[in-house]
Design a protein around this motif. Sequence first.
Motif, short mmCIF file in Angstrom:
data_model
loop_
_atom_site.label_atom_id
_atom_site.label_comp_id
_atom_site.label_asym_id
_atom_site.label_seq_id
_atom_site.Cartn_x
_atom_site.Cartn_y
_atom_site.Cartn_z
N ALA A 110 0.83 -1.20 0.00
CA ALA A 110 0.00 0.00 0.00
C ALA A 110 0.86 1.25 0.00
N THR A 111 2.00 1.19 0.67
CA THR A 111 2.90 2.34 0.72
C THR A 111 3.45 2.65 -0.67
N ALA A 112 3.81 1.60 -1.41
CA ALA A 112 4.34 1.80 -2.75
C ALA A 112 3.26 2.37 -3.67
N VAL A 113 2.02 1.95 -3.49
CA VAL A 113 0.93 2.47 -4.30
C VAL A 113 0.73 3.95 -4.01
N ALA A 114 0.80 4.33 -2.73
CA ALA A 114 0.60 5.73 -2.36
C ALA A 114 1.66 6.63 -2.98
N ALA A 115 2.83 6.08 -3.22
CA ALA A 115 3.92 6.88 -3.78
C ALA A 115 3.88 6.92 -5.31
N LYS A 116 2.98 6.17 -5.90
CA LYS A 116 2.90 6.09 -7.36
C LYS A 116 1.69 6.87 -7.86
N PRO A 117 1.89 7.89 -8.68
CA PRO A 117 0.73 8.67 -9.15
C PRO A 117 -0.17 7.84 -10.06
N ARG A 118 -1.47 8.11 -9.95
CA ARG A 118 -2.44 7.44 -10.83
C ARG A 118 -2.66 8.38 -12.02
N ASN A 119 -1.94 8.11 -13.07
CA ASN A 119 -1.85 9.04 -14.19
C ASN A 119 -3.13 9.03 -15.03
N LYS A 175 -4.54 4.87 -23.02
CA LYS A 175 -3.78 3.66 -23.34
C LYS A 175 -4.56 2.40 -22.96
N GLY A 176 -4.64 1.47 -23.88
CA GLY A 176 -5.30 0.21 -23.62
C GLY A 176 -4.34 -0.79 -22.99
N GLY A 177 -4.91 -1.77 -22.30
CA GLY A 177 -4.08 -2.80 -21.67
C GLY A 177 -4.64 -3.21 -20.32
N HIS A 178 -3.79 -3.78 -19.50
CA HIS A 178 -4.18 -4.30 -18.19
C HIS A 178 -3.75 -3.34 -17.09
N TYR A 179 -4.72 -2.97 -16.24
CA TYR A 179 -4.48 -2.08 -15.11
C TYR A 179 -4.83 -2.81 -13.82
N GLY A 180 -4.20 -2.36 -12.75
CA GLY A 180 -4.65 -2.77 -11.43
C GLY A 180 -5.62 -1.73 -10.88
N HIS A 181 -6.43 -2.13 -9.90
CA HIS A 181 -7.27 -1.16 -9.20
C HIS A 181 -6.39 -0.02 -8.68
N CYS A 182 -5.15 -0.37 -8.37
CA CYS A 182 -4.19 0.60 -7.85
C CYS A 182 -3.81 1.68 -8.85
N ASP A 183 -4.13 1.48 -10.13
CA ASP A 183 -3.72 2.44 -11.17
C ASP A 183 -4.80 3.44 -11.54
N VAL A 184 -6.03 3.23 -11.09
CA VAL A 184 -7.16 3.97 -11.63
C VAL A 184 -7.36 5.30 -10.89
N ASP A 186 -8.72 4.65 -4.32
CA ASP A 186 -7.65 4.62 -3.31
C ASP A 186 -7.26 3.21 -2.89
N HIS A 187 -7.86 2.18 -3.48
CA HIS A 187 -7.47 0.81 -3.14
C HIS A 187 -6.12 0.48 -3.75
N TRP A 188 -5.40 -0.46 -3.11
CA TRP A 188 -4.06 -0.76 -3.63
C TRP A 188 -3.97 -2.14 -4.25
N ASP A 189 -5.12 -2.84 -4.32
CA ASP A 189 -5.10 -4.15 -4.96
C ASP A 189 -4.83 -4.01 -6.47
N PRO A 190 -4.34 -5.07 -7.09
CA PRO A 190 -4.34 -6.48 -6.68
C PRO A 190 -3.05 -6.98 -6.08
N GLY A 191 -2.11 -6.07 -5.75
CA GLY A 191 -0.81 -6.52 -5.27
C GLY A 191 0.10 -6.89 -6.43
N ALA A 192 1.25 -7.45 -6.09
CA ALA A 192 2.30 -7.69 -7.09
C ALA A 192 2.05 -9.00 -7.84
N ILE A 193 0.91 -9.09 -8.52
CA ILE A 193 0.65 -10.30 -9.31
C ILE A 193 1.59 -10.33 -10.50
N ALA A 194 2.01 -11.52 -10.88
CA ALA A 194 3.08 -11.68 -11.85
C ALA A 194 2.64 -11.27 -13.26
N ALA A 195 3.48 -10.49 -13.91
CA ALA A 195 3.20 -10.08 -15.29
C ALA A 195 3.24 -11.28 -16.23
#
Length: 266
Positions: free
Chosen positions: A127-136, A143-152, A156-165
């Motif tokens: 969650a700390t790393a998500v807070a430090a990353k701007p949601r652009n 841009k199309g592709g795969h996002y995490g809830h953390c990117d939107v 303010d949710h930080w899921d889904p965590g570090a799921i493997a690319a």
Amino acid sequence: MDYPGNPPRAVWHTTESPAGGSYFSSVAAYLIRVASEPQVIYDPVTDRIGQFGPLTQSGRALRNDGSRRTNREGKVCVQMEVLGEAAHPWTNGFNPSSKPNFRKLMSTLRAHGIPDVRPAGDFPATATAVAAKPRNRTTWQTKGGHYGHCDVPGNDHWDPGAIAASVVPGKASSPTPTPTPSSVYEPFPGAAFFHTGRTSAIVTAMGRRLVAEGCGRYNQGPGPSWTLADKNSYAAWQRKLGYTGSDADGIPGKTSWDKLRVPKQL
């Protein structure tokens, strides 16, 4: 969708619940009750998958970004709630090759034009790393592709965590080579092949195709021996293709034969 001209995207969530067991049904019921359904719910333990609604319509699992409705961004915005916890990535030990429903899900996302990329980068592990990353917003909207809830943006949710690319989005499997016509359909055997007394499985297969095309002129059969009924049936096929006169004499030619697509006989 509010912005169907923008690229298609997928958004990954975690339910912050255990996976497996009875959690699939209970979590699905909860999401309906609180009106926060995505389009898809998935259990990585059992490979069970459920769908709340059409993938081409809006889900309800994202907050708006001010007045902009993030659930309705893009040509599609397909959201997946995966049973699991962001702090313990569900892709750990996950083998897509043993999960046919998961593979079908990924194939479906690709079929909707969602590219195998993460436009906002890897999903942060804390969650700390998500807070430090701007949601652009620009990235999200363009841009199309795969996002995490953390990117939107607006969320303010930080899921889904570090799921493997390597799993999400992974890579599409190599497509099965398209069979060549010669491996699927009978090649033209030549006009001399078709004469009274000729007996062959090819004649039977041809007759069945003529019947399927509405050109059958058989009282019995089709059968393996070339008869006048076969000739009359093939003449009806030639007329259906627009041939007239001597060109519709009931003797197969290569062009009309290739269009009939007689299945290859082993």
